[in-house]
Structures are given as structure tokens and as C-alpha cells.
Design a protein around this motif. Sequence first.
Motif, PDB file in Angstrom:
ATOM      1  N   ASN A 264       0.828  -1.208   0.000  1.00 52.52           N
ATOM      2  CA  ASN A 264       0.000   0.000   0.000  1.00 52.52           C
ATOM      3  C   ASN A 264       0.862   1.257   0.000  1.00 52.52           C
ATOM      4  N   ASN A 265       1.835   1.278   0.900  1.00 46.41           N
ATOM      5  CA  ASN A 265       2.671   2.480   1.027  1.00 46.41           C
ATOM      6  C   ASN A 265       3.636   2.629  -0.143  1.00 46.41           C
ATOM      7  N   THR A 266       4.160   1.496  -0.668  1.00 53.52           N
ATOM      8  CA  THR A 266       5.051   1.563  -1.832  1.00 53.52           C
ATOM      9  C   THR A 266       4.297   2.047  -3.066  1.00 53.52           C
ATOM     10  N   LEU A 267       3.097   1.496  -3.279  1.00 56.03           N
ATOM     11  CA  LEU A 267       2.303   1.909  -4.431  1.00 56.03           C
ATOM     12  C   LEU A 267       1.825   3.346  -4.299  1.00 56.03           C
ATOM     13  N   PHE A 418      13.270  -3.532  -5.971  1.00 52.33           N
ATOM     14  CA  PHE A 418      12.947  -3.419  -7.398  1.00 52.33           C
ATOM     15  C   PHE A 418      12.394  -2.048  -7.800  1.00 52.33           C
ATOM     16  N   PRO A 419      11.448  -1.454  -7.032  1.00 53.18           N
ATOM     17  CA  PRO A 419      10.923  -0.151  -7.460  1.00 53.18           C
ATOM     18  C   PRO A 419      11.966   0.962  -7.507  1.00 53.18           C
ATOM     19  N   ILE A 420      13.053   0.814  -6.757  1.00 52.05           N
ATOM     20  CA  ILE A 420      14.105   1.834  -6.798  1.00 52.05           C
ATOM     21  C   ILE A 420      14.663   1.956  -8.212  1.00 52.05           C
ATOM     22  N   GLU A 425       6.555  -0.553 -11.688  1.00 54.99           N
ATOM     23  CA  GLU A 425       6.564  -1.892 -12.291  1.00 54.99           C
ATOM     24  C   GLU A 425       7.449  -2.864 -11.505  1.00 54.99           C
ATOM     25  N   GLY A 426       8.373  -2.343 -10.712  1.00 55.49           N
ATOM     26  CA  GLY A 426       9.196  -3.202  -9.883  1.00 55.49           C
ATOM     27  C   GLY A 426       8.374  -3.991  -8.885  1.00 55.49           C
ATOM     28  N   VAL A 427       7.258  -3.405  -8.408  1.00 54.67           N
ATOM     29  CA  VAL A 427       6.360  -4.121  -7.499  1.00 54.67           C
ATOM     30  C   VAL A 427       5.751  -5.324  -8.210  1.00 54.67           C
TER      31      VAL A 427
END
Length: 460
Positions: A264-267, A418-420, A425-427
Motif C-alpha cells: 500500500n505504502n510503496t504503491l 525493485f521499485p528503486i 513496475e518493480g512491485v
Amino acid sequence: MEQTITPVENPLGTAPVGSLLRKFAIPSIISMVVNALYNIVDQIFIGQGVGMLGNAATNVAFPMTTVTVAISLLLGIGGAANFNLALGRKDEDKARNIAGTAFGTLLILGITLSILFRLFLKPIVLACGATDQTLDYSLAYVGITSLGFPFFMLVTGGNHLIRADGKPTYSMIAMLSGALINTVLDPLFIFGFGWGIQGAAWATVIGQIFSAGMVFFYLPKYLSGSLKPRNLIPKPGCLKLIISLGSAACLNQLAITIIQVLLNNTLRHYGALSEYGSDIPLAVVGIVMKVNMLFLSVVIGLSQGAQPIISFNYGAQKYKRVKEAYLKAAGAATIVAVIGMLCFQIFPGQIISLFGNGDELYYKFAVKFFRIFLFCTFFNGLQPVTSNFFTSIGRASKGIFLSMTRQIIFLVPLVIIFPIFMGIEGVMYSGPIADGAAGVLAIILVVREFKKIDKMPEAA
């Protein structure tokens, strides 16, 4: 002339494994699917009646539901496994105290959690990823559903204990009745009375209360009526045994909570940096996780249906039957996993449309997330069955380790790293890699365990 009485063998140790697995797994699957449908039915009606922000709000609430499920499984699965192990060793007094301790602790912790969530509602909702637009919806939904936590926990944990007592059909009916009530009341409260998201929450709570009533009604009949009110007082020794064998299932659910909050927080963060914004990914991931949970419910139902068979026969030293039960459950779970993967790849648009309408950008992200994140779902039949297998034979540490592999050991680092480099799309790509690694590890561990079992002497 004195008459000789031949003791009656428990069918768990003598009946054909395939028929036992069907007897226990089918009601267990239905119970688990019904449990998952509590959230999905709410989300479908909320999506149709409230819209995308309502769906995002139920996604914010989902981690709190998984916390209650985690504690319920700790006591329900841990209690059921120890109960059947004790019966396999013909220690009925110990079995009675274990079941009573599990039921009593479920009630105490359910009430405690309800109070804690209501006292700290807003900080918890914000920590779970609520945005400015979804905060009010989230507070309204969780504020009501938290009232039902004691009933929900008693049903979720109690149905494992009732199934362990040899009554899988009653356990299934208890779960199914509450879900049917919820399904009937959802459209009435949301559309008929115009209560919106609060209506969905009240429908859920009322269904849970009814199912909990059926669990209460069964208690005087438990273990042929020998379970007494004094047995419901938690006993520290029994609780320690329950926790040791229920930890794997509990930690697996807590891992789902952690990954849901992290997602949730990453997205929310990387979505704001993309063309999709924060609210579209937040709404979509909730739908994807709950649809995936519906598929996993079938797999977990298979593993839990095998639990009494595996535990009893392991306690009775009938190791060939132990291996047969695992292999049949794992084979069926893999077939289900392959079917699930095909559905997620072929029909993502149709699945997402069930949960309300959205713009072109919403559907673009949803279809892409479904296909990439759930690409290796075919591996997910093995990990839950294998983790529950180790728990069922008393190998708590291996069960705990396996329950942690996909969510914590593999998925959490990938979702962070990955998202870094790949953005939002890394998620998506973190999902299939974690699924594949966890599935391969489960195969390696169960093959090693089978080699040990092959060297153990069978009972005469």
C-alpha cells in the motif's frame, strides 16, 4: 461366559486416505472460500455502490482483517493439530484441555483486539496506507467491522477445531450461513437503505454474529459432549503446545499483513510518481490480493483438510498414510494453482470489471498488475500444503520457516529494492520471483523429510 469387546478404531487411521481427504477437504475448502468471500462480496458491492475510493478503503482495512485471521489460525490450527495428535496417542484428557484452551483464548483475544482497534483506529488506518481521499471511508468501514472481531475470530479459529472433532460438514455450514447472510444484506443495506460503505460493514458483522452463534451451539457436543465449561479456561501448558504448532499459519497471515501494508505504502509513493497516481494502484492491489486470496483459500482448504489425517496417523506411527495424504493434497493443490494462473492470465479484464467501473488508465494498470504479479501462481499450491504438513507432524520450526519464505524472506526485499530501479513496475515483477523461489524451496524440504520418514518404523 465373558464377552470380549473389540475397541473401535478411529477412521482417521483406517479409512481410505482419498475418501478421508475428500470428506475433510471439501468442507474445509468451502469454509475457506466463504471466509475469503466476506471481503470480496463487500468489495464488489462497494465498488458498484461507492466506487473506486470505496474499494481503496477496503484495501486499507484488509491488513486489520488479516491480523485477526492470523491470531485465529494460531489458536485454531495449533489447537486442531495438537488435538488430533493427542487423540492419535489415545490421550483424550489432554485433547479435551487443548480444545477448551483454544476456544477460551479465541474469545478473550477477540474482545481484546476489538477494543484496541477502536481505541487507536485513526493511527492504524493511516499506517495501513490511507490517503486523504480514502481516510473517511476507511474510518467508517473499520470502525464498524472491528465490532465483529470477537465473532469473526471465534468462527475462523473454531471451524478448525470443529473439523478436527470429525465434523467438517457442520464447520462448513457455520461459515456458509454467515456468508449468505452477508451477501443478502449487502445490496439491501448499500443500495436499498442507502448506507453506502457503512452498510457493507454492518452486513459483514451481522453475518459473523450468526456464524459465531453456531460455533457456540456446537460446544456442548464437542468430543461427544465431554468438553465442559471448566475446560474453556486457558491452561498455560496447553497454550504453549497450541502456539508451537499454530505459529506457522499465524506468521504466514502476519506476513500477508506486512506485505499488504508495504505494498500500500510503496504503491502510494511510486504511484504518485507515475501516470497512474496514488489511488488507482491502491484500489487495484486490494482487488488483486483478495482475488488471489480466493484462489489460495482453495489451496489452504486442501492443506487443512489433510491436517487431521496427517496428524492422527503420524501420532499413530502410520507413516505410509502420512505420505499418501500429503501427496494427494499437494497434487490437488497444484492442479488448482495451474487453473488459477490461467484465469489470471486470460481473464484479468473480466475479473477487474466485477469490482466496479474505472477509466482507461485504471483498467490498463489492473490488467498489467494481474498478469505480471500473479504469473507464477502455479507454484503457490505447494508452499501452503508443505508448510501445513510440517506443522501437522509437529515440525513447528520448519512449518514456520516455510510460511515465511514467500512473503517475508523473498517478497519484502524485492518490493523494497525493485521499485528503486524500475519504478512502480518493480512491485509487479517481485511477485513471480518470490512465488517461484518459495515453491522450489518447499519441494526440497519435503523430499528431505520423506527420506527421514522412510527410515521410521511403522506401527504394527
